[in-house]
Structures are given as C-alpha cells and as structure tokens.
Scaffold this motif. Sequence first.
Motif, PDB file in Angstrom:
ATOM      1  N   LYS A  13       0.840  -1.188   0.000  1.00  0.00           N
ATOM      2  CA  LYS A  13       0.000   0.000   0.000  1.00  0.00           C
ATOM      3  C   LYS A  13       0.878   1.242   0.000  1.00  0.00           C
ATOM      4  O   LYS A  13       1.844   1.346   0.762  1.00  0.00           O
ATOM      5  CB  LYS A  13      -0.903   0.006   1.233  1.00  0.00           C
ATOM      6  CG  LYS A  13      -1.991  -1.055   1.200  1.00  0.00           C
ATOM      7  CD  LYS A  13      -2.941  -0.915   2.368  1.00  0.00           C
ATOM      8  CE  LYS A  13      -4.077  -1.919   2.286  1.00  0.00           C
ATOM      9  NZ  LYS A  13      -5.041  -1.768   3.412  1.00  0.00           N
ATOM     10  N   GLY A  22      -3.285   5.885  -1.137  1.00  0.00           N
ATOM     11  CA  GLY A  22      -4.526   5.293  -1.622  1.00  0.00           C
ATOM     12  C   GLY A  22      -4.329   4.232  -2.686  1.00  0.00           C
ATOM     13  O   GLY A  22      -5.308   3.668  -3.181  1.00  0.00           O
ATOM     14  N   GLU A  38      -5.113  -1.078  -7.391  1.00  0.00           N
ATOM     15  CA  GLU A  38      -6.373  -0.454  -6.980  1.00  0.00           C
ATOM     16  C   GLU A  38      -6.074   0.906  -6.366  1.00  0.00           C
ATOM     17  O   GLU A  38      -5.170   1.039  -5.520  1.00  0.00           O
ATOM     18  CB  GLU A  38      -7.119  -1.329  -5.979  1.00  0.00           C
ATOM     19  CG  GLU A  38      -8.459  -0.743  -5.552  1.00  0.00           C
ATOM     20  CD  GLU A  38      -9.300  -1.705  -4.730  1.00  0.00           C
ATOM     21  OE1 GLU A  38     -10.236  -1.239  -4.056  1.00  0.00           O
ATOM     22  OE2 GLU A  38      -9.013  -2.919  -4.763  1.00  0.00           O
ATOM     23  N   TYR A  39      -6.839   1.889  -6.800  1.00  0.00           N
ATOM     24  CA  TYR A  39      -6.702   3.231  -6.240  1.00  0.00           C
ATOM     25  C   TYR A  39      -7.985   3.594  -5.517  1.00  0.00           C
ATOM     26  O   TYR A  39      -9.068   3.624  -6.108  1.00  0.00           O
ATOM     27  CB  TYR A  39      -6.421   4.263  -7.331  1.00  0.00           C
ATOM     28  CG  TYR A  39      -6.358   5.672  -6.787  1.00  0.00           C
ATOM     29  CD1 TYR A  39      -5.246   6.101  -6.064  1.00  0.00           C
ATOM     30  CD2 TYR A  39      -7.417   6.555  -6.968  1.00  0.00           C
ATOM     31  CE1 TYR A  39      -5.189   7.387  -5.545  1.00  0.00           C
ATOM     32  CE2 TYR A  39      -7.361   7.843  -6.460  1.00  0.00           C
ATOM     33  CZ  TYR A  39      -6.254   8.253  -5.744  1.00  0.00           C
ATOM     34  OH  TYR A  39      -6.206   9.522  -5.212  1.00  0.00           O
ATOM     35  N   ALA A  40      -7.864   3.859  -4.217  1.00  0.00           N
ATOM     36  CA  ALA A  40      -9.021   4.199  -3.396  1.00  0.00           C
ATOM     37  C   ALA A  40      -9.180   5.713  -3.336  1.00  0.00           C
ATOM     38  O   ALA A  40      -8.262   6.437  -2.925  1.00  0.00           O
ATOM     39  CB  ALA A  40      -8.855   3.630  -1.988  1.00  0.00           C
ATOM     40  N   SER A  66     -13.375   8.924   0.942  1.00  0.00           N
ATOM     41  CA  SER A  66     -14.631   8.388   1.460  1.00  0.00           C
ATOM     42  C   SER A  66     -15.529   9.527   1.923  1.00  0.00           C
ATOM     43  O   SER A  66     -15.050  10.624   2.264  1.00  0.00           O
ATOM     44  CB  SER A  66     -14.366   7.426   2.622  1.00  0.00           C
ATOM     45  OG  SER A  66     -13.716   8.100   3.688  1.00  0.00           O
ATOM     46  N   ALA A 107     -17.408   4.794  -0.115  1.00  0.00           N
ATOM     47  CA  ALA A 107     -16.069   4.946  -0.681  1.00  0.00           C
ATOM     48  C   ALA A 107     -16.065   4.373  -2.095  1.00  0.00           C
ATOM     49  O   ALA A 107     -16.805   3.431  -2.400  1.00  0.00           O
ATOM     50  CB  ALA A 107     -15.032   4.237   0.188  1.00  0.00           C
ATOM     51  N   SER A 113     -13.492   3.345  -5.612  1.00  0.00           N
ATOM     52  CA  SER A 113     -12.131   3.044  -6.042  1.00  0.00           C
ATOM     53  C   SER A 113     -12.134   2.570  -7.487  1.00  0.00           C
ATOM     54  O   SER A 113     -13.164   2.139  -8.022  1.00  0.00           O
ATOM     55  CB  SER A 113     -11.512   1.973  -5.137  1.00  0.00           C
ATOM     56  OG  SER A 113     -12.263   0.774  -5.178  1.00  0.00           O
ATOM     57  N   LYS A 148     -15.289   0.326  -8.266  1.00  0.00           N
ATOM     58  CA  LYS A 148     -15.902  -0.373  -7.138  1.00  0.00           C
ATOM     59  C   LYS A 148     -16.437   0.644  -6.142  1.00  0.00           C
ATOM     60  O   LYS A 148     -15.803   1.668  -5.878  1.00  0.00           O
ATOM     61  CB  LYS A 148     -14.865  -1.292  -6.472  1.00  0.00           C
ATOM     62  CG  LYS A 148     -15.410  -2.118  -5.326  1.00  0.00           C
ATOM     63  CD  LYS A 148     -14.403  -3.174  -4.901  1.00  0.00           C
ATOM     64  CE  LYS A 148     -13.140  -2.597  -4.360  1.00  0.00           C
ATOM     65  NZ  LYS A 148     -12.214  -3.650  -3.863  1.00  0.00           N
ATOM     66  N   THR A 177     -18.093   0.954  -2.168  1.00  0.00           N
ATOM     67  CA  THR A 177     -18.261   0.291  -0.882  1.00  0.00           C
ATOM     68  C   THR A 177     -19.135   1.164   0.010  1.00  0.00           C
ATOM     69  O   THR A 177     -18.870   2.368   0.157  1.00  0.00           O
ATOM     70  CB  THR A 177     -16.899   0.056  -0.202  1.00  0.00           C
ATOM     71  OG1 THR A 177     -16.071  -0.713  -1.071  1.00  0.00           O
ATOM     72  CG2 THR A 177     -17.075  -0.691   1.111  1.00  0.00           C
TER      73      THR A 177
END
Length: 217
Positions: A98, A101, A146-148, A151, A160, A162, A203, A205
């Motif tokens: 990680k 993000g 994956e980029y978050a 939120s 949130a 991504s 995605k 959440t």
Amino acid sequence: MLGGTIAIPSSASGEESFFYGSTLLHGRKWCVSTYYATLDGLWAYPMSGDWFALGGFRWVYWQTSYDGPNTAKGGSSSTDTADVTVNAYLPLLGFSKKMGGLTLGAMGFPSSRGSVVHNESFNGRNSRIECTGRFDGGYFAEVFAEYAGPSYDWSSFSAAFSLFSKVSTLRTTGTFELTQAVTGISSDYGFYLQRNLFFLGAKATFEFDLNSFLVSM
C-alpha cells in the motif's frame, strides 16, 4: 478476505480452424457467448511497513457457448453447436504493498489443477464429439492495482469509491479423452489451454451502523 467475481455475460463472434500442418482442413465462424465467475479466499499477513504476504485459493469457472456457425471451409450445419467449460482450482501465493490510496500486488502459482470439457457437433448430431480432460501442469499469474478515492461519511453511513485493474494469465496442459458421441469410438489427445484476461473497473463500498440507523428513524 473472501471475495468473488461474476462478469456480465458477453456475446461476440469467434473463429475456429482445424489445420493439418499448414493446410486448413475446416474452419467456421460462430456466435459466441461467454460466462465467467471466480470465488476467492485470501489471507493477508502484515510484513514490514506497508507490505503484505498473500496466500489462499481461487476457483475459476469459464463457460463459452457457440452457435449459428457460418462455414468458411468444410461441412457444417446451421444447427451445429459447441461449448467449452473450464473449472480451475488455483492455489495463490503473492504480495501486496500500500502506498497511500494505491495498492499494488502480484500473485500466482507454478502449477494449476482443473478440468476442461469440450463438446462440438459437425453436420448435425451424428458427427458430435465429446472431450473431457484434466490439467496436469501449467501456471497461473496475476498482477493488480487499486486506487481508493476519498470516502464520504455521514452520521451512520459512509461510502467509498475506487478504481481497479487486473491482468491475469492461466496456461495449462493435459490430455483429452475424445469420444465420437454416436459410435462411442474414443482416442486420447494432448492439449494446452492459455487464457489471458484484462480487467478495468470501478468499485463502490457502502458501510452503515444498523443500530444508529434504526435509532435515527
């Protein structure tokens, strides 16, 4: 971590060719429908800093159906159909990291286990073949990112979003038992299968506190 994937069924056109050496013996175009799903179980073990070791298992289901053949060379019937079904059972080892993000990772295994079923008809039911086989080697590999994004939080609810991408390849070898459906005559053939996939998606959440939500109501 438990997870899974169900891809929206897709339809397209596909081509099939049979060669003897460099000579084309039979070829036709099909209408193709593909179904794809996975089920994962992964364990992420924290290592140094933001590095994680990954281990687990994945079941992969892949089914492709063919109909409406358009013959380019060789005999064919408009009622001919074909299908290929793959069930793969894949151990997974890998790592992830990680960075703010962004999460990057890779996983795979230097062997694969599973089964393949291939059925196909030529000029109607009387020339139908049925093939079954099992993997006896190969490998699986996947890299992912994956980029978050930020939120959004409310009193008892948060959301949130991504973006993610994956590139995976599965290559395997095995032996087919090929049977002529009407006569029952059978022979064994070696085969290899290579499936390459690229995913790009988003995605969302959503999390909420049920007790707080009920109280606020």
